[in-house]
Scaffold this active site. Structure first.
Site, PDB file in Angstrom:
ATOM      1  N   VAL A 192      41.532  33.974  39.716  1.00 49.54           N
ATOM      2  CA  VAL A 192      42.546  34.208  40.744  1.00 49.54           C
ATOM      3  C   VAL A 192      42.745  35.719  40.837  1.00 49.54           C
ATOM      4  O   VAL A 192      43.311  36.335  39.937  1.00 49.54           O
ATOM      5  CB  VAL A 192      43.875  33.502  40.399  1.00 49.54           C
ATOM      6  CG1 VAL A 192      44.920  33.780  41.480  1.00 49.54           C
ATOM      7  CG2 VAL A 192      43.660  32.002  40.240  1.00 49.54           C
ATOM      8  N   GLY A 235      45.686  39.615  38.070  1.00 53.61           N
ATOM      9  CA  GLY A 235      44.784  38.487  38.245  1.00 53.61           C
ATOM     10  C   GLY A 235      44.753  37.649  36.981  1.00 53.61           C
ATOM     11  O   GLY A 235      45.335  38.015  35.957  1.00 53.61           O
ATOM     12  N   LYS A 236      44.067  36.517  37.048  1.00 51.39           N
ATOM     13  CA  LYS A 236      43.921  35.641  35.877  1.00 51.39           C
ATOM     14  C   LYS A 236      42.754  34.701  36.132  1.00 51.39           C
ATOM     15  O   LYS A 236      42.448  34.378  37.290  1.00 51.39           O
ATOM     16  CB  LYS A 236      45.203  34.836  35.642  1.00 51.39           C
ATOM     17  CG  LYS A 236      45.394  34.389  34.203  1.00 51.39           C
ATOM     18  CD  LYS A 236      45.857  35.529  33.305  1.00 51.39           C
ATOM     19  CE  LYS A 236      46.079  35.060  31.874  1.00 51.39           C
ATOM     20  NZ  LYS A 236      46.589  36.150  31.022  1.00 51.39           N
ATOM     21  N   GLY A 237      42.108  34.263  35.071  1.00 50.57           N
ATOM     22  CA  GLY A 237      40.996  33.343  35.233  1.00 50.57           C
ATOM     23  C   GLY A 237      40.836  32.463  34.020  1.00 50.57           C
ATOM     24  O   GLY A 237      41.583  32.577  33.041  1.00 50.57           O
ATOM     25  N   ASP A 267      42.343  35.847  26.415  1.00 49.73           N
ATOM     26  CA  ASP A 267      43.587  35.077  26.458  1.00 49.73           C
ATOM     27  C   ASP A 267      43.371  33.919  25.487  1.00 49.73           C
ATOM     28  O   ASP A 267      42.499  33.988  24.621  1.00 49.73           O
ATOM     29  CB  ASP A 267      43.891  34.614  27.897  1.00 49.73           C
ATOM     30  CG  ASP A 267      45.318  34.104  28.088  1.00 49.73           C
ATOM     31  OD1 ASP A 267      46.216  34.933  28.275  1.00 49.73           O
ATOM     32  OD2 ASP A 267      45.535  32.880  28.033  1.00 49.73           O
TER      33      ASP A 267
END
Length: 454
Positions: free
Chosen positions: A64, A109-111, A150
């Protein structure tokens, strides 16, 4: 489509803004909300690999790319069975504002990948990382999108992911943070979130007590037993505090006399091999020498005795409203979140009510929100990006000094914006509202300047 985690994060920001005088003083900022809440880009992709049995497996991968007004997209990769779009949107949305509070040039953002790595061999994990990066490498770059680790993505996985990127793109660049020290990583990066959390909490204690108190002699309950919890615990012990709890997904350990740094070191080494706290307590001699109580299936909040400080460092929604009431009853004065959205809305309401209705410092309970309190990790990631761009490595002292400076500046901004735009605390201002307002204004101004909002 139901997105409960994202909706919770969005409503928390909006409620802070609506409860302040920001829109009254600057009505133009209201136009930003519907724009900033929609990601600039969502990438979903299939990831397939061969497991150790020779069978093909498939999982859903995501990135994202939420907002780049303040800099390249920046946020972690999570490899866990719970990964879905709602969780990644919540984390990415939070990341926009958290990153802005660092004062560094980073967007949000993040994924992640919906997969469970437990029980898989190193070779299979390497194949998973290479398969994931085969698609992700098309969408990231040191000036475009710089992921980090993460949950489920530690140093080993970052190494495999970086090796895959270098192989696919024929380019060595600072495209990931959390790298190994001998190939572009930064000193203090593994410790950064935990250390930063403690530095932020120390700033809270300094402000609330006019510099009269510190961690010295304080009883601290911590949840989690991963990187954040481990390094927060070690820093608390270093500063003279007593750590009375740690936890994992299967239970918690309680030590009224204090968990030792040697026990934390044993937990750290054992967790690499996916051992549970129950196994660690039974197998390691440090736990027979300094007894702890293991409680299966429980979080620590209702099992600790008198505590001064609570540091949730495990996962989202890990402190309920009832557990928050129990912590307040046990004497907690400071809560700062090392996990993202660690407290439920009901728990935050308990803490914020105890703060806003206090008539004196002895009654006040102060809550430090995650977007401010746990930004140490991404702050040092930003410093790693700076070092990579210059092809140099800073000393640990310099990185730690910069981390402290960033955390204290962030705390001061939360205070300043809370005082300017809110009036709901006789004793202490709301750090929740201060963090939300400060970060929202920073991001909004960048979006206005660049024509994202007009």
């Amino acid at each position: 489509m139901s997105e409960p985690e994202f909706q919770q994060a969005y409503e928390e920001v909006v409620s802070s803004l609506e409860d302040s005088t920001l829109f009254e003083q600057h009505p133009e900022y209201r136009k930003v909300l519907p724009i900033v809440s929609v990601p600039e880009r969502i990438i979903q992709f299939r990831v397939t690999w061969e497991n150790d049995k020779g069978e093909q497996e498939v999982a859903q991968g995501y990135r994202v790319q939420y907002n780049s007004a303040k800099g390249p997209y920046k946020g972690g990769l999570r490899f866990h069975p719970s990964v879905n779009l709602s969780i990644l949107k919540f984390l990415g949305f939070e990341q926009i504002f958290k990153n802005s509070l660092t004062g560094l040039d980073m967007g949000g953002g993040k994924g992640g990948l919906c997969v469970d790595l437990k029980g898989r061999s190193n070779n299979e994990i390497r194949r998973i990382c290479y398969a994931f990066m085969r698609e992700l490498s098309r969408h990231i770059g040191q000036d475009t999108d710089v992921p980090a680790g993460d949950i489920g993505v530690g140093g080993r996985e970052i190494g495999y992911l970086f090796g895959a990127y270098r192989s696919y793109k024929n380019s060595w660049e600072g495209v990931l943070t959390g790298k190994g020290l001998n190939w572009g990583g930064s000193l203090i990066r593994p410790e950064a979130t935990g250390y930063g959390l403690v530095y932020y909490t120390q700033a809270m204690i300094d402000y609330a007590t006019n510099g009269k108190e510190s961690f010295e002699g304080k009883r601290v309950t911590i949840s989690g037993s991963g990187n954040v919890a481990q390094y927060a615990a070690l820093k608390v012990i270093e500063l003279g505090g007593t750590v009375v709890s740690l936890s994992d997904s299967k239970g918690c350990i309680i030590s009224e006399t204090g968990i030792t740094s040697e026990q934390v070191a044993d937990i750290s080494s054992a967790k690499v091999n996916f051992k549970s706290l129950e196994q660690i307590v039974n197998e390691y001699s440090t736990f027979s020498e300094n007894k702890v109580q293991y409680i299966a299936g429980a979080r620590p909040w209702t099992h600790v005795q008198k505590v001064d400080i609570a540091l949730p460092c495990a996962t989202q929604n890990e402190v309920s409203g009832e557990e928050a009431k129990a912590l307040v009853a046990q004497g907690v004065k400071f809560i700062a979140e090392g996990s993202n959205m660690g407290s439920t809305p009901e728990a935050i309401a308990v803490f914020e009510t105890a703060r806003s209705t206090a008539t004196g410092p002895s009654e006040a309970v102060w809550y430090g929100p995650p977007k401010a309190a746990n930004l140490g990790g991404v702050a040092v990631s930003g410093l790693e990006m700076a070092q990579n761009s210059q092809r140099i490595t800073w000393t640990s002292e310099r990185v730690d000094q910069e981390l402290k400076r960033i955390m204290i500046n962030c705390f001061n901004e939360c205070i300043d914006y809370a005082k300017k735009y809110t009036k709901d605390g006789k004793v202490l201002p709301s750090l929740v509202k201060g963090a939300n307002i400060a970060s929202f204004i920073k991001v909004s101004d960048a979006m206005f300047d660049q024509g994202d909002v007009f």
